[in-house]
Motif scaffolding. Structure first.
Motif, PDB file in Angstrom:
ATOM      1  N   GLY B  57      16.793  13.403  35.193  1.00  0.00           N
ATOM      2  CA  GLY B  57      17.628  13.975  36.242  1.00  0.00           C
ATOM      3  C   GLY B  57      17.871  15.449  36.027  1.00  0.00           C
ATOM      4  O   GLY B  57      17.698  15.986  34.951  1.00  0.00           O
ATOM      5  N   PHE B  58      18.301  16.131  37.069  1.00  0.00           N
ATOM      6  CA  PHE B  58      18.463  17.586  37.031  1.00  0.00           C
ATOM      7  C   PHE B  58      19.606  17.908  37.965  1.00  0.00           C
ATOM      8  O   PHE B  58      19.536  17.648  39.144  1.00  0.00           O
ATOM      9  N   ASP B  59      20.699  18.468  37.428  1.00  0.00           N
ATOM     10  CA  ASP B  59      21.891  18.682  38.235  1.00  0.00           C
ATOM     11  C   ASP B  59      21.740  19.968  39.025  1.00  0.00           C
ATOM     12  O   ASP B  59      22.084  21.058  38.545  1.00  0.00           O
ATOM     13  N   ILE B  60      21.296  19.846  40.259  1.00  0.00           N
ATOM     14  CA  ILE B  60      21.037  21.031  41.073  1.00  0.00           C
ATOM     15  C   ILE B  60      22.350  21.709  41.427  1.00  0.00           C
ATOM     16  O   ILE B  60      22.432  22.943  41.466  1.00  0.00           O
ATOM     17  N   GLU B  61      23.373  20.906  41.656  1.00  0.00           N
ATOM     18  CA  GLU B  61      24.663  21.470  42.077  1.00  0.00           C
ATOM     19  C   GLU B  61      25.206  22.426  41.017  1.00  0.00           C
ATOM     20  O   GLU B  61      25.681  23.522  41.338  1.00  0.00           O
ATOM     21  N   ARG B  62      25.089  22.011  39.752  1.00  0.00           N
ATOM     22  CA  ARG B  62      25.579  22.877  38.678  1.00  0.00           C
ATOM     23  C   ARG B  62      24.745  24.152  38.597  1.00  0.00           C
ATOM     24  O   ARG B  62      25.241  25.232  38.323  1.00  0.00           O
ATOM     25  N   ALA B 120      32.271  29.662  51.634  1.00  0.00           N
ATOM     26  CA  ALA B 120      31.887  28.585  52.558  1.00  0.00           C
ATOM     27  C   ALA B 120      30.371  28.407  52.571  1.00  0.00           C
ATOM     28  O   ALA B 120      29.862  27.277  52.610  1.00  0.00           O
ATOM     29  N   GLU B 121      29.645  29.519  52.501  1.00  0.00           N
ATOM     30  CA  GLU B 121      28.175  29.424  52.463  1.00  0.00           C
ATOM     31  C   GLU B 121      27.716  28.741  51.184  1.00  0.00           C
ATOM     32  O   GLU B 121      26.779  27.942  51.196  1.00  0.00           O
ATOM     33  N   VAL B 122      28.385  29.072  50.085  1.00  0.00           N
ATOM     34  CA  VAL B 122      28.011  28.431  48.812  1.00  0.00           C
ATOM     35  C   VAL B 122      28.274  26.932  48.899  1.00  0.00           C
ATOM     36  O   VAL B 122      27.448  26.107  48.481  1.00  0.00           O
ATOM     37  N   GLU B 123      29.433  26.568  49.461  1.00  0.00           N
ATOM     38  CA  GLU B 123      29.795  25.150  49.574  1.00  0.00           C
ATOM     39  C   GLU B 123      28.811  24.419  50.480  1.00  0.00           C
ATOM     40  O   GLU B 123      28.448  23.266  50.221  1.00  0.00           O
ATOM     41  N   ALA B 124      28.352  25.104  51.518  1.00  0.00           N
ATOM     42  CA  ALA B 124      27.395  24.471  52.444  1.00  0.00           C
ATOM     43  C   ALA B 124      26.089  24.131  51.710  1.00  0.00           C
ATOM     44  O   ALA B 124      25.505  23.064  51.903  1.00  0.00           O
ATOM     45  N   ILE B 125      25.659  25.036  50.836  1.00  0.00           N
ATOM     46  CA  ILE B 125      24.419  24.769  50.084  1.00  0.00           C
ATOM     47  C   ILE B 125      24.655  23.639  49.089  1.00  0.00           C
ATOM     48  O   ILE B 125      23.816  22.745  48.913  1.00  0.00           O
ATOM     49  N   ARG B 126      25.854  23.664  48.465  1.00  0.00           N
ATOM     50  CA  ARG B 126      26.182  22.578  47.511  1.00  0.00           C
ATOM     51  C   ARG B 126      26.152  21.236  48.234  1.00  0.00           C
ATOM     52  O   ARG B 126      25.630  20.239  47.718  1.00  0.00           O
ATOM     53  N   GLU B 127      26.738  21.216  49.423  1.00  0.00           N
ATOM     54  CA  GLU B 127      26.825  19.988  50.214  1.00  0.00           C
ATOM     55  C   GLU B 127      25.430  19.481  50.560  1.00  0.00           C
ATOM     56  O   GLU B 127      25.149  18.287  50.492  1.00  0.00           O
ATOM     57  N   GLU B 128      24.574  20.419  50.909  1.00  0.00           N
ATOM     58  CA  GLU B 128      23.222  20.036  51.338  1.00  0.00           C
ATOM     59  C   GLU B 128      22.443  19.402  50.191  1.00  0.00           C
ATOM     60  O   GLU B 128      21.658  18.471  50.398  1.00  0.00           O
ATOM     61  N   PHE B 129      22.670  19.893  48.974  1.00  0.00           N
ATOM     62  CA  PHE B 129      21.885  19.395  47.844  1.00  0.00           C
ATOM     63  C   PHE B 129      22.710  18.519  46.912  1.00  0.00           C
ATOM     64  O   PHE B 129      22.306  18.267  45.778  1.00  0.00           O
ATOM     65  N   ARG B 130      23.852  18.052  47.415  1.00  0.00           N
ATOM     66  CA  ARG B 130      24.711  17.217  46.570  1.00  0.00           C
ATOM     67  C   ARG B 130      23.981  15.945  46.175  1.00  0.00           C
ATOM     68  O   ARG B 130      23.374  15.283  47.017  1.00  0.00           O
ATOM     69  N   GLY B 131      24.051  15.620  44.899  1.00  0.00           N
ATOM     70  CA  GLY B 131      23.423  14.392  44.435  1.00  0.00           C
ATOM     71  C   GLY B 131      21.939  14.516  44.179  1.00  0.00           C
ATOM     72  O   GLY B 131      21.305  13.611  43.635  1.00  0.00           O
ATOM     73  N   LYS B 137      12.755  20.365  44.080  1.00  0.00           N
ATOM     74  CA  LYS B 137      13.482  21.039  45.172  1.00  0.00           C
ATOM     75  C   LYS B 137      14.048  22.378  44.717  1.00  0.00           C
ATOM     76  O   LYS B 137      14.732  23.064  45.483  1.00  0.00           O
ATOM     77  N   ILE B 138      13.769  22.729  43.484  1.00  0.00           N
ATOM     78  CA  ILE B 138      14.317  23.967  42.926  1.00  0.00           C
ATOM     79  C   ILE B 138      13.969  25.172  43.801  1.00  0.00           C
ATOM     80  O   ILE B 138      14.823  26.014  44.077  1.00  0.00           O
ATOM     81  N   ASN B 139      12.726  25.236  44.227  1.00  0.00           N
ATOM     82  CA  ASN B 139      12.302  26.399  45.019  1.00  0.00           C
ATOM     83  C   ASN B 139      13.108  26.524  46.298  1.00  0.00           C
ATOM     84  O   ASN B 139      13.502  27.625  46.693  1.00  0.00           O
ATOM     85  N   GLN B 140      13.323  25.377  46.938  1.00  0.00           N
ATOM     86  CA  GLN B 140      14.093  25.392  48.191  1.00  0.00           C
ATOM     87  C   GLN B 140      15.495  25.913  47.948  1.00  0.00           C
ATOM     88  O   GLN B 140      16.016  26.738  48.706  1.00  0.00           O
ATOM     89  N   VAL B 141      16.097  25.423  46.855  1.00  0.00           N
ATOM     90  CA  VAL B 141      17.468  25.831  46.516  1.00  0.00           C
ATOM     91  C   VAL B 141      17.503  27.330  46.237  1.00  0.00           C
ATOM     92  O   VAL B 141      18.380  28.053  46.702  1.00  0.00           O
ATOM     93  N   TRP B 142      16.525  27.774  45.478  1.00  0.00           N
ATOM     94  CA  TRP B 142      16.481  29.188  45.082  1.00  0.00           C
ATOM     95  C   TRP B 142      16.365  30.095  46.297  1.00  0.00           C
ATOM     96  O   TRP B 142      17.012  31.143  46.362  1.00  0.00           O
ATOM     97  N   GLN B 143      15.553  29.704  47.282  1.00  0.00           N
ATOM     98  CA  GLN B 143      15.417  30.503  48.497  1.00  0.00           C
ATOM     99  C   GLN B 143      16.765  30.662  49.197  1.00  0.00           C
ATOM    100  O   GLN B 143      17.086  31.719  49.729  1.00  0.00           O
TER     101      GLN B 143
END
Lengths: 397, 281
Positions: B57-62, B120-131, B137-143
């Protein structure tokens, strides 16, 4: 019959080797490379049979520690006795009686603890020794810590002739030799353009060009080999001391060419080249200092006067090595070089000082990149520079 | 006695088995079990483990927090920093323009709006990748995270922010003119520094005479500065360099222009990137 762990280990090791042959350790590096390696690397490679020495050293150390503790206790006891004699007789007697009671209580517990502590310390020491070697850490007493110095002491190529450089190249590790074809076009390009620049400024004769080109190419090759050594160390990791730093190729070329031009050309022509080099160095300093101030300004929101007040001490403290940090600064790395904090803080408000304190500052050992973004792509030039240039006639003054 | 024997046995097996490598099909765990009690239970790999090694596993949110807030650590740390930056920005405007308390309060509220929108923008990204724990998906998150990281590293209340827009109707004419002058000067200083820095890098490949260097500085520093003074400012300068080919022909010799080609080519391809990151419209 009880034997020591050392004996069991030695016997088992010999028995197993007799059955399966000696362990296939990694091939010993050639002598030159072993000399090149650090004390720690050599210790790890040859350390299989040093385990006995480790355990013995550990036991000796344990015994030495115990003797040291006993000496300290004896000294403390003597001092306490003298103190007791000097005090009132009744107090001393009461203290003695009280102390005797405590000792009688503590003795059984201490005995039990000591009985457990001794073998535990022995086992812990031996076990730690095994895992130290197993984890490829130095199993002998560590070499005295070296002061953090510029890596020129470790990766510098100490060669001044072509033969010496050939020798250094031959002694490169295989992964280093594999990097040479990739890096050589970059260095050849730098050398080529610097020589062209000398010719543009000084209008060289062919003979002058040849003499100066020999120096330039030798220096460039030296910088190339130093860069390769740094790359190899970066790939292999290092022990935290003397981190790898890329050589300042441009600085090396400038220094070498200034000297060559002084040796080969008239004073007037050499002076014109020197003027250009000094102007370039001054421009680099100006660009670096202003970039640092601009980066600080983004975070501290300074007034124009504050920018000027901060620029002056940074300019005075500027070192050419900061160039590496500055290039990385622009690419998103927030690590500043070591700035003159006291003078800068004088120009700032209290809030700005708080934010300024949070900006990381790195010593100039940050490795950076060898050329920033100035990488050459494509094939090396087919035509020699000598064939491109038009030289002054040999008879010209 | 038992411990001594097992210790020796375990040590001997380690030193002989590991260097010999494949010659020994040794179950180290079995040997360790004999010598030492097993205290760690290995986790079972995730059922949807991918071939790139996301076995545990890899904690993307963190990681989102680490990337966005960087050296400030947590959101709270970042908020503290932004509070200070907001105060410094308003103090800077007050210093130039002598603001009233009402004006300061209006600008402070506008700055809080910038901060609220950012988090709010940060929270929106967290929400999108929660769990999510798929390393692919790292690249998507990084973009998504990268522009926010950029804003965190520059002045969030600079050009384009709500605070700067609010200053247009909070300050009177004189105050606004002074404020804009100071901001323009700050921007020009930073842009000129970026131009000089790029030229020092170019000079490693194409050394220039002093006169040529000065002309290059004037040529590039007089181009319009970017909308954002961030970490990709050097790419913006290359982009401007690529648009000045005609002038370069007059300032530089052909070999120098040839040596500069890689920067020019890189600058030509930067338009989309710069637009995406807000440097150009």
């Amino acid at each position: 019959m009880m034997r020591s762990p050392r004996t069991y280990l030695t016997l088992t090791g010999w028995a197993l080797m007799a059955l399966w042959g000696p362990p296939s350790l990694p091939a010993m590096p050639p002598q030159a490379a072993v000399e090149e390696a650090t004390v720690e690397e050599a210790a790890v490679e040859d350390d299989f049979f040093a385990l006995d020495a480790v355990i013995e050293a550990d036991q000796k150390q344990t015994a030495e520690d115990a003797r040291k503790v006993a000496r300290e206790k004896a000294a403390k006891g003597k001092a306490a006795k003298e103190q007791a004699d000097q005090g009132a007789a009744a107090k001393a007697k009461a203290a003695k009686v009280g102390a005797a009671k405590e000792v009688r209580k503590a003795k059984p517990a201490a005995k039990g603890q000591a009985a457990v502590a001794k073998p535990k310390a022995k086992r812990a020491g031996a076990l730690q020794a095994i895992f130290n070697v197993f984890q490829a850490r130095p199993a002998v007493a560590a070499a005295p810590a070296r002061a953090l110095v510029d890596s020129s002491n470790v990766d510098t190529v100490d060669a001044n002739t072509d033969e010496e450089l050939d020798d250094v190249e031959k002694k490169l590790r295989p992964q280093g030799r594999a990097m040479l074809p990739q890096l050589r076009p970059q260095f050849d390009s730098i050398c080529r353009e610097e020589l062209r620049f000398v010719h543009t400024v000084c209008n060289l004769k062919r003979s002058e060009f040849d003499a100066i080109a020999r120096v330039a190419r030798r220096t460039c090759r030296k910088a190339l080999l130093q860069t390769v050594k740094v790359q190899v160390r970066m790939q292999q990791g290092w022990n935290g001391r003397n981190p790898p730093i890329y050589p300042n190729t441009q600085g090396m070329m400038e220094a070498a060419l200034l000297k060559a031009v002084d040796d080969e050309l008239s004073e007037a022509r050499a002076a014109s080249y020197r003027q250009e080099v000094l102007a370039r160095q001054a421009f680099r300093r100006e660009a670096g200092v202003e970039s640092i101030v601009a980066s600080l300004d983004r975070q501290l929101v300074m007034s124009p006067n504050q920018r000027a007040d901060v620029l002056e001490p940074i300019s005075e403290a500027w070192e050419d090595d900061w160039q590496r940090n500055v290039e990385m600064l622009v690419n998103g790395n927030n690590y500043m070089p070591r700035l003159p904090n006291e003078q800068i803080r004088k120009a700032l408000s209290p809030e700005q000082r708080t934010v300024f304190s949070s900006i990381p500052q790195n010593a100039t050992f940050f490795s950076g990149q060898p050329f920033g973004m100035a990488w050459v792509r494509g094939k090396p030039k087919a035509k020699k520079l000598e064939d491109e240039l038009q030289f002054a006639a040999e008879e010209d003054p | 006695m038992v411990f001594h024997r097992s210790l020796v046995f375990f040590g001997a097996w380690l030193f002989v088995a590991l260097p010999l490598g494949a010659q020994f099909q040794l179950d180290i765990e079995q040997v360790a079990d004999q010598a030492f009690p097993k205290v760690i239970d290995d986790e079972e790999p995730a059922a949807d483990a991918n071939v790139n090694g996301a076995r545990h596993g890899f904690d993307i949110e963190r990681n989102i927090d680490a990337w966005v807030f960087n050296r400030f650590g947590t959101q709270q740390g970042a908020k503290t920093h932004l509070d200070k930056q907001l105060k410094m920005t308003i103090d800077g405007i007050a210093r130039e323009c002598k603001l009233t308390d009402v004006q300061k309060e209006k600008l402070r509220l506008a700055g809080l709006g910038d901060m609220t929108m950012f988090f709010a923008e940060v929270e929106a990204i967290r929400e999108e990748f929660r769990g999510e724990n798929d390393q692919n998906k790292i690249n998507q998150v990084w973009q998504r995270v990268q522009p926010l990281q950029q804003r965190m590293q520059t002045n969030m209340f600079g050009r384009g922010s709500i605070l700067q827009k609010a200053s247009a109707f909070t300050l009177n004419e004189d105050q606004l003119a002074k404020h804009r002058q100071v901001e323009l000067e700050r921007q020009r200083f930073a842009y000129r520094a970026a131009v000089k820095l790029l030229l020092t890098t170019i000079e490693k490949s194409a050394p220039m005479k002093s006169t040529q260097r000065q002309e290059m500085v004037e040529l590039l520093a007089n181009t319009p500065p970017p909308r954002l003074m961030g970490n990709y400012i050097n790419y913006y300068v290359m982009y401007q360099l690529a648009k000045k080919q005609q002038q370069l022909n007059q300032i530089l010799e052909k070999p120098q222009r040839d040596a500069m080609q890689q920067f020019i080519q890189q600058g030509k391809g930067m338009e989309q990137f710069l637009r995406q990151h807000g440097y150009i419209k």
